[in-house]
Design a protein around this motif. Structure first.
Motif, PDB file in Angstrom:
ATOM      1  N   PHE A   1     -54.325 -17.133  -5.844  1.00 51.05           N
ATOM      2  CA  PHE A   1     -53.955 -15.711  -5.837  1.00 51.05           C
ATOM      3  C   PHE A   1     -55.218 -14.870  -5.968  1.00 51.05           C
ATOM      4  CE2 PHE A   1     -52.284 -11.986  -8.408  1.00 51.05           C
ATOM      5  CZ  PHE A   1     -51.700 -11.349  -7.327  1.00 51.05           C
ATOM      6  N   ILE A   2     -55.429 -13.944  -5.033  1.00 52.27           N
ATOM      7  CA  ILE A   2     -56.728 -13.265  -4.931  1.00 52.27           C
ATOM      8  C   ILE A   2     -56.860 -12.010  -5.786  1.00 52.27           C
ATOM      9  CG2 ILE A   2     -57.159 -14.173  -2.615  1.00 52.27           C
ATOM     10  CD1 ILE A   2     -56.327 -11.445  -1.491  1.00 52.27           C
ATOM     11  N   HIS A   3     -55.808 -11.651  -6.545  1.00 46.65           N
ATOM     12  CA  HIS A   3     -55.916 -10.455  -7.384  1.00 46.65           C
ATOM     13  C   HIS A   3     -55.553 -10.777  -8.833  1.00 46.65           C
ATOM     14  CE1 HIS A   3     -56.655  -7.874  -3.979  1.00 46.65           C
ATOM     15  NE2 HIS A   3     -55.541  -8.264  -3.393  1.00 46.65           N
ATOM     16  N   PRO A   4     -56.307 -11.666  -9.484  1.00 43.74           N
ATOM     17  CA  PRO A   4     -55.992 -12.026 -10.880  1.00 43.74           C
ATOM     18  C   PRO A   4     -56.078 -10.845 -11.838  1.00 43.74           C
ATOM     19  CG  PRO A   4     -58.160 -12.830 -10.263  1.00 43.74           C
ATOM     20  CD  PRO A   4     -57.512 -12.369  -9.000  1.00 43.74           C
ATOM     21  N   GLU A   5     -56.833  -9.809 -11.450  1.00 45.34           N
ATOM     22  CA  GLU A   5     -56.940  -8.637 -12.329  1.00 45.34           C
ATOM     23  C   GLU A   5     -55.599  -7.927 -12.480  1.00 45.34           C
ATOM     24  OE1 GLU A   5     -57.296  -7.054  -8.221  1.00 45.34           O
ATOM     25  OE2 GLU A   5     -58.104  -8.793  -9.271  1.00 45.34           O
ATOM     26  N   LEU A   6     -54.725  -8.063 -11.478  1.00 42.03           N
ATOM     27  CA  LEU A   6     -53.404  -7.446 -11.563  1.00 42.03           C
ATOM     28  C   LEU A   6     -52.557  -8.103 -12.642  1.00 42.03           C
ATOM     29  CD1 LEU A   6     -52.416  -6.932  -7.808  1.00 42.03           C
ATOM     30  CD2 LEU A   6     -53.300  -5.241  -9.429  1.00 42.03           C
ATOM     31  N   ILE A   7     -52.723  -9.394 -12.823  1.00 43.96           N
ATOM     32  CA  ILE A   7     -51.973 -10.117 -13.850  1.00 43.96           C
ATOM     33  C   ILE A   7     -52.325  -9.567 -15.232  1.00 43.96           C
ATOM     34  CG2 ILE A   7     -51.505 -12.365 -14.883  1.00 43.96           C
ATOM     35  CD1 ILE A   7     -50.464 -12.004 -12.001  1.00 43.96           C
ATOM     36  N   GLU A   8     -53.617  -9.344 -15.469  1.00 45.56           N
ATOM     37  CA  GLU A   8     -54.046  -8.788 -16.758  1.00 45.56           C
ATOM     38  C   GLU A   8     -53.569  -7.356 -16.937  1.00 45.56           C
ATOM     39  OE1 GLU A   8     -55.330 -10.411 -19.321  1.00 45.56           O
ATOM     40  OE2 GLU A   8     -54.978 -12.137 -18.024  1.00 45.56           O
ATOM     41  N   ASN A   9     -53.567  -6.582 -15.846  1.00 43.49           N
ATOM     42  CA  ASN A   9     -53.063  -5.212 -15.924  1.00 43.49           C
ATOM     43  C   ASN A   9     -51.573  -5.183 -16.264  1.00 43.49           C
ATOM     44  OD1 ASN A   9     -55.439  -3.853 -15.443  1.00 43.49           O
ATOM     45  ND2 ASN A   9     -55.160  -3.772 -13.224  1.00 43.49           N
ATOM     46  N   ILE A  10     -50.819  -6.103 -15.669  1.00 42.80           N
ATOM     47  CA  ILE A  10     -49.383  -6.180 -15.941  1.00 42.80           C
ATOM     48  C   ILE A  10     -49.147  -6.551 -17.397  1.00 42.80           C
ATOM     49  CG2 ILE A  10     -47.286  -7.520 -15.456  1.00 42.80           C
ATOM     50  CD1 ILE A  10     -48.299  -7.648 -12.522  1.00 42.80           C
ATOM     51  N   ARG A  11     -49.923  -7.497 -17.928  1.00 39.47           N
ATOM     52  CA  ARG A  11     -49.797  -7.884 -19.334  1.00 39.47           C
ATOM     53  C   ARG A  11     -50.073  -6.687 -20.247  1.00 39.47           C
ATOM     54  NH1 ARG A  11     -50.431 -13.353 -20.854  1.00 39.47           N
ATOM     55  NH2 ARG A  11     -51.672 -12.676 -22.623  1.00 39.47           N
ATOM     56  N   ARG A  12     -51.104  -5.912 -19.919  1.00 42.23           N
ATOM     57  CA  ARG A  12     -51.460  -4.745 -20.736  1.00 42.23           C
ATOM     58  C   ARG A  12     -50.341  -3.702 -20.715  1.00 42.23           C
ATOM     59  NH1 ARG A  12     -52.896  -0.037 -19.019  1.00 42.23           N
ATOM     60  NH2 ARG A  12     -53.449  -0.798 -16.929  1.00 42.23           N
ATOM     61  N   ILE A  13     -49.846  -3.381 -19.504  1.00 40.85           N
ATOM     62  CA  ILE A  13     -48.793  -2.376 -19.365  1.00 40.85           C
ATOM     63  C   ILE A  13     -47.522  -2.828 -20.083  1.00 40.85           C
ATOM     64  CG2 ILE A  13     -47.286  -1.185 -17.719  1.00 40.85           C
ATOM     65  CD1 ILE A  13     -49.644  -1.400 -15.697  1.00 40.85           C
ATOM     66  N   TYR A  14     -47.208  -4.110 -19.965  1.00 39.87           N
ATOM     67  CA  TYR A  14     -46.013  -4.658 -20.620  1.00 39.87           C
ATOM     68  C   TYR A  14     -46.090  -4.434 -22.128  1.00 39.87           C
ATOM     69  CZ  TYR A  14     -42.264  -7.885 -21.876  1.00 39.87           C
ATOM     70  OH  TYR A  14     -41.116  -8.430 -22.377  1.00 39.87           O
ATOM     71  N   GLU A  15     -47.233  -4.762 -22.729  1.00 35.73           N
ATOM     72  CA  GLU A  15     -47.392  -4.618 -24.175  1.00 35.73           C
ATOM     73  C   GLU A  15     -47.321  -3.158 -24.593  1.00 35.73           C
ATOM     74  OE1 GLU A  15     -47.385  -6.915 -26.440  1.00 35.73           O
ATOM     75  OE2 GLU A  15     -47.220  -8.484 -24.929  1.00 35.73           O
ATOM     76  N   GLU A  16     -47.887  -2.264 -23.776  1.00 33.71           N
ATOM     77  CA  GLU A  16     -47.846  -0.833 -24.091  1.00 33.71           C
ATOM     78  C   GLU A  16     -46.422  -0.299 -24.054  1.00 33.71           C
ATOM     79  OE1 GLU A  16     -50.478   0.923 -21.267  1.00 33.71           O
ATOM     80  OE2 GLU A  16     -52.308   0.303 -22.312  1.00 33.71           O
TER      81      GLU A  16
END
Length: 216
Positions: A197-212
């Motif tokens: 998957f070429i956009h691993p940064e999106l996974i981290e962004n989703i984790r951050r938004i989820y926690e917020e």
């Protein structure tokens, strides 16, 4: 090629029905708002069909409950959830602190279909206690989680459901949630994607938004 020219990223995302009733859609919408170049197409399906589409590269990633270990895919845990009993606020069990499995044997149950992960986890829990679903009064089976919650809120039956899928109904008082005694029906909400998957940064962004959003 078209995406690279316009700096737009089109993402196909699979979500299981129960995950779709959590804050996941709101998380993905927030991601799009923070990144105007992203366009997301969400498809709701069973976990088996989602895995088939992931392996065929028809989906970029998926959000599922109860991910199945697969060496070809990467699994990242987003949250932990558990199954509980959901009833109408006017149901006789609405004010109970806990409920045993045997207490609901003769209640009118509205459940997901046999292929649903929630249903399979419930049946596994019954089997561990030498019980079978055939001993229960299953009135209706359907895969529309919103419809199940609506029927339960009208006191037309009760259901076994993931607690995170009832967040709004619990807050508004439309449903009452009761923990099940000695329950081991715990499951994770996971993001699953191919190793390349070429956009691993999106996974981290989703984790951050989820926690917020979860903290609100």
């Amino acid at each position: 090629i078209e995406d690279s020219k316009s700096e737009t990223r089109h993402l196909n995302v699979g979500i299981t029905p129960t995950a779709g009733e959590t804050i996941i859609p709101q998380v993905l919408a927030t991601l799009c708002n923070e990144n105007p170049g992203i366009h997301i197409n969400i498809g709701v399906n069973t976990i088996q069909k989602i895995y088939t589409r992931l392996k065929a590269y028809e989906l970029d990633f998926a959000v599922v409950e109860g991910a199945v270990p697969d060496a070809a895919l990467v699994t990242t845990t987003l949250d932990t959830d558990y199954l509980c009993l959901a009833v109408s606020p006017i149901h006789r069990l609405a004010r109970a602190k806990t409920v045993s499995i045997r207490e609901i044997r003769h209640e009118k149950l509205i459940l997901r279909s046999q292929s649903a992960g929630t249903r399979q986890l419930f049946e596994k829990h019954l089997g561990a206690r030498n019980l079978s679903l055939s001993e229960f009064n299953v009135m209706m089976e359907l895969d529309n989680v919103s419809m199940i919650k609506e029927l339960v809120s009208m006191d037309l039956g009760i259901t076994i459901i993931a607690k995170s899928a009832c967040r709004e109904e619990l807050a508004s008082g439309r449903l009452s949630i009761i923990p099940i005694e000695n329950s081991t029906m715990v499951r994770q909400i996971d993001m699953v994607y191919q190793k390349d998957f070429i956009h691993p940064e999106l996974i981290e962004n989703i984790r951050r938004i989820y926690e917020e959003l979860k903290a609100k």
